[in-house]
Motif scaffolding. Structure first.
Motif, PDB file in Angstrom:
ATOM      1  N   VAL A 103     133.102 -27.328 108.303  1.00 60.66           N
ATOM      2  CA  VAL A 103     134.453 -26.997 108.745  1.00 60.66           C
ATOM      3  C   VAL A 103     134.336 -25.915 109.811  1.00 60.66           C
ATOM      4  O   VAL A 103     133.628 -24.922 109.616  1.00 60.66           O
ATOM      5  CB  VAL A 103     135.309 -26.466 107.573  1.00 60.66           C
ATOM      6  N   VAL A 104     135.040 -26.103 110.925  1.00 60.37           N
ATOM      7  CA  VAL A 104     135.099 -25.084 111.969  1.00 60.37           C
ATOM      8  C   VAL A 104     136.475 -24.439 111.896  1.00 60.37           C
ATOM      9  O   VAL A 104     137.494 -25.110 112.092  1.00 60.37           O
ATOM     10  CB  VAL A 104     134.857 -25.684 113.367  1.00 60.37           C
ATOM     11  N   ARG A 105     136.488 -23.149 111.574  1.00 58.95           N
ATOM     12  CA  ARG A 105     137.747 -22.405 111.558  1.00 58.95           C
ATOM     13  C   ARG A 105     138.213 -22.170 112.991  1.00 58.95           C
ATOM     14  O   ARG A 105     137.401 -22.074 113.901  1.00 58.95           O
ATOM     15  CB  ARG A 105     137.554 -21.048 110.883  1.00 58.95           C
ATOM     16  N   LYS A 106     139.521 -22.018 113.162  1.00 59.64           N
ATOM     17  CA  LYS A 106     140.047 -21.735 114.498  1.00 59.64           C
ATOM     18  C   LYS A 106     139.618 -20.360 114.986  1.00 59.64           C
ATOM     19  O   LYS A 106     139.409 -20.147 116.177  1.00 59.64           O
ATOM     20  CB  LYS A 106     141.563 -21.885 114.502  1.00 59.64           C
ATOM     21  N   GLU A 107     139.458 -19.435 114.052  1.00 60.84           N
ATOM     22  CA  GLU A 107     138.981 -18.073 114.347  1.00 60.84           C
ATOM     23  C   GLU A 107     138.005 -17.670 113.245  1.00 60.84           C
ATOM     24  O   GLU A 107     138.137 -18.129 112.114  1.00 60.84           O
ATOM     25  CB  GLU A 107     140.152 -17.074 114.362  1.00 60.84           C
ATOM     26  N   PRO A 108     137.058 -16.776 113.550  1.00 63.74           N
ATOM     27  CA  PRO A 108     136.168 -16.307 112.478  1.00 63.74           C
ATOM     28  C   PRO A 108     136.967 -15.591 111.396  1.00 63.74           C
ATOM     29  O   PRO A 108     138.004 -14.966 111.675  1.00 63.74           O
ATOM     30  CB  PRO A 108     135.235 -15.319 113.185  1.00 63.74           C
ATOM     31  N   ARG A 115     132.453 -15.677 108.917  1.00 64.64           N
ATOM     32  CA  ARG A 115     131.998 -16.933 109.534  1.00 64.64           C
ATOM     33  C   ARG A 115     133.151 -17.734 110.142  1.00 64.64           C
ATOM     34  O   ARG A 115     134.259 -17.712 109.639  1.00 64.64           O
ATOM     35  CB  ARG A 115     131.268 -17.780 108.504  1.00 64.64           C
ATOM     36  N   GLN A 116     132.829 -18.453 111.189  1.00 65.04           N
ATOM     37  CA  GLN A 116     133.764 -19.404 111.769  1.00 65.04           C
ATOM     38  C   GLN A 116     133.375 -20.830 111.387  1.00 65.04           C
ATOM     39  O   GLN A 116     134.198 -21.726 111.415  1.00 65.04           O
ATOM     40  CB  GLN A 116     133.815 -19.252 113.293  1.00 65.04           C
ATOM     41  N   LEU A 117     132.132 -21.010 111.009  1.00 63.24           N
ATOM     42  CA  LEU A 117     131.609 -22.315 110.633  1.00 63.24           C
ATOM     43  C   LEU A 117     131.219 -22.268 109.154  1.00 63.24           C
ATOM     44  O   LEU A 117     130.426 -21.431 108.740  1.00 63.24           O
ATOM     45  CB  LEU A 117     130.387 -22.639 111.494  1.00 63.24           C
ATOM     46  N   GLU A 118     131.791 -23.165 108.367  1.00 69.92           N
ATOM     47  CA  GLU A 118     131.558 -23.199 106.923  1.00 69.92           C
ATOM     48  C   GLU A 118     130.948 -24.537 106.535  1.00 69.92           C
ATOM     49  O   GLU A 118     131.123 -25.541 107.216  1.00 69.92           O
ATOM     50  CB  GLU A 118     132.873 -23.017 106.165  1.00 69.92           C
TER      51      GLU A 118
END
Length: 192
Positions: A103-108, A115-118
């Motif tokens: 999952v890529v978050r829109k913001e960290p 993290r911005q990437l989970e």
């Protein structure tokens, strides 16, 4: 128009097209995530989160990316990509070709590990960014930027519904393969 690789998958695709037409296409005045105006809206979240459609979406999207070598994980910008990545993850295990999801978050995050990437560790791995509908391609390309910063190797963007309004050109200009399971012709709609 895309055709699935087997008659069974094409039957899934046709059933999904019918569900989209019946339950996920809304007519009116809409502003899309890209900022563009449209007279119809394809609300794929109604179906990516629906028990009738999600298994077929997993099968169709896994089939769509079948020819990409060495892909380890799928995912994209939250929220639209999340149920698609999960459907693919589950179907990939069932099909004996396991893929992880991210999952890529829109913001960290502003707490925890920030993290911005989970999800799956993707550094050094080939990944596919998925999306429910594509207009300009900017949402998946935001995810691609984050993935590249994290050391992943994005190889493609795969969308369920291509609105045929520039996303393919933008994605290909970024050096990625473009894949779409369904386009406007399949839904009897015109590009806007």
């Amino acid at each position: 128009m895309t055709v699935a690789s087997t008659p069974e998958l094409e039957a899934d695709r046709q059933a999904l097209i019918a569900l989209i037409g019946d339950e996920a296409v809304f007519h009116g005045d809409f502003t899309l995530a890209s900022g563009k105006k449209a007279t119809y809206y394809v609300d794929m979240r109604k179906l990516t989160l629906d028990h009738r459609a999600a298994p077929a979406i997993g099968r169709i999207m896994l089939d769509l990316i079948r020819d990409l070598d060495g892909v380890a994980a799928v995912g994209g910008l939250t929220l639209g990509a999340d149920p698609i990545a999960n459907a693919i993850l589950h179907e990939s295990v069932r099909a004996g070709r396991p893929l992880d999801a991210f999952v890529v978050r829109k913001e960290p995050k502003d707490h925890g590990r920030g993290r911005q990437l989970e999800g799956a560790e993707v550094a050094g791995k080939r990944v596919v960014v998925v999306e429910d509908t594509s207009t300009t391609g900017q949402s998946p390309l935001k995810a691609v930027d984050v993935l590249r910063r994290e050391g992943a190797i994005p190889v493609a963007v795969a969308t369920i519904v291509d609105r045929r309004t520039g996303a393919q050109a933008a994605v290909e200009a970024a050096g990625l393969t473009w894949l779409a399971a369904i386009d406007l012709d399949d839904l009897g709609l015109e590009p806007q």
